[in-house]
Write a protein that holds these residues in place. Structure first.
Motif, mmCIF file in Angstrom:
data_model
loop_
_atom_site.group_PDB
_atom_site.id
_atom_site.type_symbol
_atom_site.label_atom_id
_atom_site.label_comp_id
_atom_site.label_asym_id
_atom_site.label_seq_id
_atom_site.Cartn_x
_atom_site.Cartn_y
_atom_site.Cartn_z
ATOM 1 N N SER A 1 0.835 -1.199 0.000
ATOM 2 C CA SER A 1 0.000 0.000 0.000
ATOM 3 C C SER A 1 0.868 1.247 0.000
ATOM 4 O O SER A 1 1.964 1.271 0.578
ATOM 5 N N PHE A 2 0.341 2.293 -0.654
ATOM 6 C CA PHE A 2 1.045 3.574 -0.784
ATOM 7 C C PHE A 2 0.130 4.693 -0.320
ATOM 8 O O PHE A 2 -1.071 4.711 -0.619
ATOM 9 N N SER A 3 0.708 5.632 0.417
ATOM 10 C CA SER A 3 -0.020 6.839 0.813
ATOM 11 C C SER A 3 0.994 7.955 1.008
ATOM 12 O O SER A 3 2.203 7.754 0.828
ATOM 13 N N LEU A 4 0.496 9.128 1.349
ATOM 14 C CA LEU A 4 1.363 10.267 1.623
ATOM 15 C C LEU A 4 1.233 10.672 3.082
ATOM 16 O O LEU A 4 0.152 10.591 3.674
ATOM 17 N N ASP A 5 2.343 11.121 3.658
ATOM 18 C CA ASP A 5 2.298 11.730 4.984
ATOM 19 C C ASP A 5 1.668 13.109 4.849
ATOM 20 O O ASP A 5 2.144 13.946 4.074
ATOM 21 N N LYS A 6 0.606 13.358 5.587
ATOM 22 C CA LYS A 6 -0.186 14.576 5.388
ATOM 23 C C LYS A 6 0.608 15.841 5.697
ATOM 24 O O LYS A 6 0.425 16.875 5.038
ATOM 25 N N LEU A 7 1.495 15.803 6.681
ATOM 26 C CA LEU A 7 2.209 17.010 7.093
ATOM 27 C C LEU A 7 3.352 17.374 6.157
ATOM 28 O O LEU A 7 3.685 18.548 6.005
ATOM 29 N N SER A 8 3.950 16.366 5.533
ATOM 30 C CA SER A 8 5.162 16.628 4.753
ATOM 31 C C SER A 8 5.048 16.303 3.276
ATOM 32 O O SER A 8 5.841 16.788 2.469
ATOM 33 N N GLY A 9 4.110 15.430 2.905
ATOM 34 C CA GLY A 9 4.022 14.974 1.520
ATOM 35 C C GLY A 9 4.994 13.852 1.192
ATOM 36 O O GLY A 9 5.077 13.414 0.042
ATOM 37 N N LYS A 10 5.724 13.357 2.191
ATOM 38 C CA LYS A 10 6.657 12.252 1.965
ATOM 39 C C LYS A 10 5.878 10.952 1.738
ATOM 40 O O LYS A 10 4.778 10.768 2.230
ATOM 41 N N LYS A 11 6.493 10.051 1.002
ATOM 42 C CA LYS A 11 5.857 8.769 0.703
ATOM 43 C C LYS A 11 5.805 7.875 1.938
ATOM 44 O O LYS A 11 6.760 7.835 2.729
ATOM 45 N N CYS A 12 4.705 7.150 2.063
ATOM 46 C CA CYS A 12 4.552 6.127 3.098
ATOM 47 C C CYS A 12 4.213 4.813 2.400
ATOM 48 O O CYS A 12 3.412 4.797 1.464
#
Length: 268
Positions: free
Chosen positions: A94-105
């Motif tokens: 699964s892929f998402s973005l960290d809301k505060l930074s936009g970094k990949k999770c």
């Protein structure tokens, strides 16, 4: 340049200035003035906060939502990727973005992990749980030798970012045994097969006098324990995270493994 002078800048210039900050700071700026509020809606701003390869990642998803995605503004797409992970590799990643930074999770489902004896039904079984984001999780029936490995290719991570890896699991009190007060060894190994970190963790309650990481509730029905960190300064390397307990001779059961998640460690 004071605020009055900033407010005279065209929206695109304002958006460029905000793009040098973080998504968190950009959203905060909207409360300062109407000029900032206008700039925060800019397509250009949120294009810069999205990963450069986001289209390629989305195209690999199980059911590519490209027609729907193309109808979203860049800002709406950003927050959708923060709040709703997409699934790749047969649904096991699964892929998402960290809301505060936009970094990949990223989260590697249990099917992408190397679990000793995972294909032996006497020791492990594969089940579906409604609270899991993945179609299958690994449930431990009985082992004396516990070993779980996850391999991370750093090219999928955001560059120049420190990440922490977390084992995501359940350990139901009524059905687990062999974990209470038993340390598990975590080892982080780089591509040259060098051990870069090694320490103990406890998946169940740890002794009060032992300085080891404490498992935390995620608030989604799962627990997590930090396995270690990697600092992604290069674009193509493989890092191995390994959790094992092979020395106590105590039989273990009841552990449910959802996967290993990688999230940026940020001081925001």
């Amino acid at each position: 340049m004071d605020l009055t002078e900033l407010e005279r800048l065209p929206d695109e210039c304002m958006a460029h200035v905000l793009s040098l900050t973080s998504p968190k700071d950009a959203c905060r700026s909207a409360s300062v003035s109407s000029s900032f509020r206008s700039a925060v809606q800019s397509q250009t701003l949120w294009q810069r906060f999205l990963p450069h390869d986001y289209r390629q990642i989305i195209s690999r998803s199980l059911a590519p939502p490209l027609p729907f995605i193309s109808s979203l503004s860049n800002k709406d797409l950003y927050f959708r990727l923060c709040d709703s992970p997409i699934f790749l590799d047969d649904g096991n990643l699964s892929f998402s973005l960290d809301k505060l930074s936009g970094k990949k999770c990223w989260m590697l489902g249990a099917k992408l992990l190397s679990i000793t004896w995972a294909d032996t039904p006497e020791y492990w079984e594969w089940n579906s749980l409604p609270e899991s984001r993945f179609s299958e999780v690994a449930e431990l029936r009985l082992v004396w030798w516990l070993e779980i490995k996850g391999y991370i290719d750093t090219k999928i991570l955001s560059l120049r970012t420190t990440y922490a890896a977390y084992l995501v699991y359940q350990l139901p009190e009524e059905s687990q045994w062999g974990f209470l007060g038993i340390p598990m060894t975590v080892r982080v190994t780089n591509e040259q097969n060098e051990v870069v970190a090694e320490h103990d963790v406890f998946l169940a309650d740890k002794p009060e006098d032992v300085p080891a990481p404490q498992a935390q509730s995620r608030g989604d029905g799962w627990m997590e324990i930090e396995l270690g960190e990697i600092s992604n300064q290069e674009d193509d390397a493989t890092v191995e995270f390994c959790l094992r307990e092979t020395e106590s001779g105590i039989p273990k059961g009841g552990l449910i493994v959802e996967g290993i998640e990688l999230r940026p460690k940020l001081n925001l």
